[in-house]
Design an enzyme around this catalytic site. Structure first.
Site, PDB file in Angstrom:
ATOM      1  N   LYS A   1       0.881  -1.324   0.066  1.00 30.94           N
ATOM      2  CA  LYS A   1       0.039   0.078  -0.010  1.00 30.94           C
ATOM      3  C   LYS A   1       0.974   1.180  -0.031  1.00 30.94           C
ATOM      4  CE  LYS A   1      -1.639   2.954   2.302  1.00 30.94           C
ATOM      5  NZ  LYS A   1      -1.821   4.637   1.608  1.00 30.94           N
TER       6      LYS A   1
ATOM      7  N   GLY B   1       7.017   5.246   8.087  1.00 27.08           N
ATOM      8  CA  GLY B   1       6.262   6.474   8.305  1.00 27.08           C
ATOM      9  C   GLY B   1       6.303   7.044   9.594  1.00 27.08           C
ATOM     10  N   SER B   2       5.367   7.375  10.164  1.00 26.90           N
ATOM     11  CA  SER B   2       5.199   8.281  11.259  1.00 26.90           C
ATOM     12  C   SER B   2       5.059   7.413  12.624  1.00 26.90           C
ATOM     13  CB  SER B   2       4.012   9.212  11.228  1.00 26.90           C
ATOM     14  OG  SER B   2       2.929   8.495  11.326  1.00 26.90           O
TER      15      SER B   2
ATOM     16  N   VAL C   1       1.463   6.218  13.302  1.00 28.12           N
ATOM     17  CA  VAL C   1       0.897   5.094  12.440  1.00 28.12           C
ATOM     18  C   VAL C   1       1.487   3.942  12.643  1.00 28.12           C
ATOM     19  CG1 VAL C   1       0.147   4.290  10.192  1.00 28.12           C
ATOM     20  CG2 VAL C   1      -0.082   6.751  10.750  1.00 28.12           C
ATOM     21  N   GLY C   2       2.887   3.939  12.963  1.00 29.40           N
ATOM     22  CA  GLY C   2       3.689   2.807  13.501  1.00 29.40           C
ATOM     23  C   GLY C   2       3.032   2.198  14.661  1.00 29.40           C
TER      24      GLY C   2
ATOM     25  N   GLU D   1       9.983   1.365  10.516  1.00 34.38           N
ATOM     26  CA  GLU D   1      10.991   2.750  10.428  1.00 34.38           C
ATOM     27  C   GLU D   1      10.314   3.972  10.592  1.00 34.38           C
ATOM     28  OE1 GLU D   1      12.654   5.565   9.232  1.00 34.38           O
ATOM     29  OE2 GLU D   1      13.021   4.723   7.396  1.00 34.38           O
TER      30      GLU D   1
ATOM     31  N   CYS E   1      13.842  10.492   6.525  1.00 32.92           N
ATOM     32  CA  CYS E   1      14.159   9.806   7.763  1.00 32.92           C
ATOM     33  C   CYS E   1      15.258   9.928   8.415  1.00 32.92           C
ATOM     34  CB  CYS E   1      13.442   8.413   7.746  1.00 32.92           C
ATOM     35  SG  CYS E   1      14.304   7.224   6.531  1.00 32.92           S
TER      36      CYS E   1
ATOM     37  N   GLU F   1      10.680  15.668  15.302  1.00 31.85           N
ATOM     38  CA  GLU F   1      11.169  15.683  13.756  1.00 31.85           C
ATOM     39  C   GLU F   1      10.175  16.591  12.974  1.00 31.85           C
ATOM     40  OE1 GLU F   1       9.650  11.950  11.446  1.00 31.85           O
ATOM     41  OE2 GLU F   1      11.856  11.959  10.766  1.00 31.85           O
TER      42      GLU F   1
HETATM   43  P1  TAP Z   1       2.013   8.522   7.669  1.00 25.66           P
HETATM   44  O1  TAP Z   1       0.333   8.965   7.932  1.00 25.66           O
HETATM   45  O2  TAP Z   1       2.705   7.721   8.689  1.00 25.66           O
HETATM   46  O3  TAP Z   1       1.927   7.780   6.412  1.00 25.66           O
HETATM   47  C1  TAP Z   1       2.884   6.816   5.820  1.00 25.66           C
HETATM   48  C2  TAP Z   1       2.231   5.575   5.318  1.00 25.66           C
HETATM   49  O4  TAP Z   1       1.390   5.217   6.256  1.00 25.66           O
HETATM   50  C3  TAP Z   1       1.208   6.120   4.036  1.00 25.66           C
HETATM   51  O5  TAP Z   1       1.133   5.091   3.238  1.00 25.66           O
HETATM   52  C4  TAP Z   1      -0.226   6.521   4.785  1.00 25.66           C
HETATM   53  O6  TAP Z   1      -1.163   6.234   3.732  1.00 25.66           O
HETATM   54  C5  TAP Z   1      -0.012   5.161   5.641  1.00 25.66           C
HETATM   55  N1  TAP Z   1      -1.113   5.307   6.688  1.00 25.66           N
HETATM   56  C6  TAP Z   1      -1.860   6.421   7.019  1.00 25.66           C
HETATM   57  N2  TAP Z   1      -2.707   6.146   8.276  1.00 25.66           N
HETATM   58  C7  TAP Z   1      -2.655   4.906   8.199  1.00 25.66           C
HETATM   59  C8  TAP Z   1      -3.360   3.894   9.291  1.00 25.66           C
HETATM   60  N3  TAP Z   1      -4.272   4.052   9.992  1.00 25.66           N
HETATM   61  N4  TAP Z   1      -3.192   2.412   8.973  1.00 25.66           N
HETATM   62  C9  TAP Z   1      -2.057   2.089   7.964  1.00 25.66           C
HETATM   63  N5  TAP Z   1      -1.376   2.850   7.324  1.00 25.66           N
HETATM   64  C10 TAP Z   1      -1.581   4.336   7.271  1.00 25.66           C
HETATM   65  O7  TAP Z   1       2.959   9.862   7.547  1.00 25.66           O
HETATM   66  P2  TAP Z   1       2.346  11.085   7.104  1.00 25.66           P
HETATM   67  O8  TAP Z   1       1.100  11.611   7.261  1.00 25.66           O
HETATM   68  O9  TAP Z   1       2.305  11.119   5.485  1.00 25.66           O
HETATM   69  O10 TAP Z   1       3.437  12.121   7.367  1.00 25.66           O
HETATM   70  C11 TAP Z   1       3.414  12.521   8.894  1.00 25.66           C
HETATM   71  C12 TAP Z   1       4.954  12.617   9.396  1.00 25.66           C
HETATM   72  O11 TAP Z   1       5.506  11.381   9.665  1.00 25.66           O
HETATM   73  C13 TAP Z   1       5.832  13.415   8.657  1.00 25.66           C
HETATM   74  O12 TAP Z   1       5.937  14.918   8.981  1.00 25.66           O
HETATM   75  C14 TAP Z   1       7.167  12.725   9.075  1.00 25.66           C
HETATM   76  O13 TAP Z   1       7.501  13.362  10.312  1.00 25.66           O
HETATM   77  C15 TAP Z   1       7.006  11.405   9.282  1.00 25.66           C
HETATM   78  N6  TAP Z   1       7.158  10.367   8.316  1.00 25.66           N
HETATM   79  C16 TAP Z   1       8.340   9.813   8.223  1.00 25.66           C
HETATM   80  C17 TAP Z   1       8.666   9.167   7.205  1.00 25.66           C
HETATM   81  C18 TAP Z   1       9.777   8.127   7.340  1.00 25.66           C
HETATM   82  S1  TAP Z   1      10.735   7.855   5.989  1.00 25.66           S
HETATM   83  N7  TAP Z   1      10.255   7.523   8.453  1.00 25.66           N
HETATM   84  C19 TAP Z   1       7.982   9.290   6.039  1.00 25.66           C
HETATM   85  C20 TAP Z   1       7.126   9.723   5.913  1.00 25.66           C
HETATM   86  C21 TAP Z   1       6.428  10.712   7.017  1.00 25.66           C
HETATM   87  P3  TAP Z   1      -1.716   7.763   3.114  1.00 25.66           P
HETATM   88  O14 TAP Z   1      -0.529   8.759   3.227  1.00 25.66           O
HETATM   89  O15 TAP Z   1      -1.944   7.389   1.836  1.00 25.66           O
HETATM   90  O16 TAP Z   1      -2.813   8.304   3.823  1.00 25.66           O
END
Ligand code: TAP
Length: 491
Positions: free
Chosen positions: A185, A238-239, A242-243, A260, A294, A393
């Site tokens: 996904k 990701g965040s 959500v982790g 991660e 990240c 972050e």
């Molecule tokens: P997240 O919400 O954590 O998104 C990462 C992934 O998880 C996306 O594919 C997202 O889908 C999915 N996701 C969201 N809610 C979910 C749920 N309830 N169950 C399962 N999967 C779910 O991150 P974000 O909102 O895009 O970014 C927010 C913050 O997270 C950033 O500002 C940053 O601090 C951090 N972040 C960290 C990383 C790394 S590399 N560690 C990468 C991105 C963000 P959708 O986006 O399609 O809704």
């Protein structure tokens, strides 16, 4: 869809979900708009996959794993398919670079590096697939014991929007190499290259059900995948918020996960370091991908005795940084979305209001589109140790410089956040470099260097709030497999 969003004249139509090597529309029939962040316009649509689409993809993967052509392939044949996919990615290099650059807004040079690394992941794991040997364990007389590595089954993969192509290679490469059937996904904000890679996997010869991709919203498709009782493991980047949900869902289903979750990684500069060499790397480490990395080097920890010589060099470079659109050779691109831009801008504004000194600010290129989600990079310092900018972050082009006194203080400061992903140490004292590297609570340490980005071979992952488990390198092959002990009694 929000009809008020500005749209390109030639919006790319949604292809669907990629299940069983075919495009199928989301069962709901719904689509989602995809913005080009450097332009602020909708330039594509994707299928809005949901719970039923995930169920369909998991069923396809289960069939491929249990009965289909996938489970019968030898490790060598799996490796060949992965290598062929790497070659196809190289053959479609320009197309994938253009997709990734427009989808993420990243400079073409960054998108090129990303697609190169994506191909490299498949090439690396293609070569590794038949080199996981298992072991023979000495036991009592009359017994022959082996430890065999076997696939976990159906693996789920949820990836973010910052490096969609690379993350696909990083997570699918080892899972497929070990013989798992996969359901991915991607993030709704940027996933066009991912969908194209899935199509290329079918062209490479992966059998139906081995690689399935369901785009859609995180709280719908992502949640459905992580909660699905038919998956045997889940990998998430990701965040931390959500982790936690992913790990909770994994616990409910009694399966493992690798997480991660980002970081607040320190770059520690001692007064004996080679500043000329360090400064360009320090700046690149936060500006890369507009700080949406990240492993971004978001905290610059400077020994007090080095501050007056090092900081002016960083300031000079920082002030020249320019944000712009992918094909204008900017130093950095935009932030991925209006929502993320607000978040980053909020951190910057709050720090300014709190009186944290601004040492330097970059700018946006004059020709950059007005609607783009640009944020000029900012260098703050000295940042108080308890400030938000010292601990949280930001995920944007914001570098926080802090002062430390000596080695012990540097370590306390470096280890003093909730995160622990990577760290950089700049010193010409080798003994100190080793001492500090060993006491840093992180997953990777760079000495007189920085940047995990291209290191396909280097095990990568965090401790504390940065997550657990390791991806990249051979370690990922162990994450995506289980050890089975076989005990044979003989006379
Ligand atoms: P997240 O919400 O954590 O998104 C990462 C992934 O998880 C996306 O594919 C997202 O889908 C999915 N996701 C969201 N809610 C979910 C749920 N309830 N169950 C399962 N999967 C779910 O991150 P974000 O909102 O895009 O970014 C927010 C913050 O997270 C950033 O500002 C940053 O601090 C951090 N972040 C960290 C990383 C790394 S590399 N560690 C990468 C991105 C963000 P959708 O986006 O399609 O809704």
């Amino acid at each position: 869809m929000n009809q008020d969003q500005p749209r390109a004249t030639d919006v790319l139509p949604a292809k669907g979900c990629f299940i069983d090597n075919k495009w199928v529309p989301a069962i709901s029939g719904q689509t989602l708009p995809v913005m080009a962040p450097a332009e602020g316009i909708v330039f594509a649509e994707i299928a809005a996959g949901g719970r039923e689409d995930i169920a369909r993809a998991v069923a396809a993967a289960r069939t491929a794993f249990e009965t289909g052509a996938w489970s019968r392939l030898s490790a060598t044949e799996r490796g060949r398919l992965l290598s062929r996919l790497g070659q196809l990615i190289e053959a479609h290099f320009d197309e994938l670079v253009a997709l990734e650059a427009r989808d993420c807004g990243k400079p073409l040079a960054t998108a090129r590096a990303d697609v190169t690394a994506t191909a490299r992941y498949f090439e690396y794991y293609g070569g590794a697939a038949d080199k996981v040997h298992g072991e023979q364990i000495p036991f009592m007389n009359g017994y022959y014991v082996t430890g065999e590595r076997e696939p976990l089954g159906v693996t789920g993969h949820v990836i973010p929007w910052n490096y969609p192509a690379q993350m696909t290679g990083r997570t699918l490469g080892p899972a497929l190499a070990m013989g798992n059937a996969t359901v991915l996904k991607p993030a709704e904000d940027a996933c066009l290259a991912v969908l194209r890679i899935a199509e290329l996997a079918a062209e490479a010869g992966f059998p139906e059900g081995a690689v399935n991709v369901v785009p859609g919203l995180g709280h719908e498709a992502g949640a459905a995948l992580s909660e699905h009782p038919g998956i045997d493991f889940i990998s998430f980047t990701g965040s931390p918020q959500v982790g936690t949900m992913i790990q909770t869902a994994a616990a409910q289903n009694h399966i493992g996960c690798v997480l991660e979750l980002g970081g607040k990684s320190p770059q520690i500069v001692f007064d004996d370091a080679d500043f000329e060499k360090a400064v360009p790397v320090i700046v690149a480490a936060i500006v890369q991908n507009a700080g949406q990395t990240c492993s971004a080097g978001a905290r610059l920890l400077v020994q007090r005795s080095a501050w007056d010589s090092l900081i002016p060099m960083v300031v000079e470079r920082f002030a020249k940084l320019r944000a712009g659109k992918p094909d204008d050779a900017p130093d950095l691109g935009p932030i991925i979305s209006a929502k993320q831009r607000e978040r980053v801008a909020g951190y910057i504004a709050a720090a300014k209001v709190a009186g944290v000194p601004v040492l330097a600010e970059g700018a946006v290129q004059e020709q950059a589109p007005e609607g783009g989600f640009f944020v000029p990079p900012v260098l703050f310092g000295p940042v108080p140790r308890d400030a938000e900018l010292a601990c949280e972050e930001v995920f944007g082009p914001v570098l926080s410089a802090l002062i430390f006194e000596d080695e012990a203080d540097a370590l306390a400061l470096a280890n003093g956040t909730e995160y622990g992903l990577i760290a950089g140490v700049w010193t010409n004292d080798n003994a100190r470099a080793l001492r500090v590297a060993r006491r840093l609570r992180v997953g990777q340490v760079y000495v007189n260097a920085y940047g995990a980005g291209g290191g396909v071979e280097l095990p990568f992952g965090g401790v504390k709030k940065s997550g657990h488990g390791r991806e990249k390198g051979f370690e990922a092959l162990y994450e995506f497999s289980a050890l089975k002990t076989v005990v044979i009694k003989h006379d």
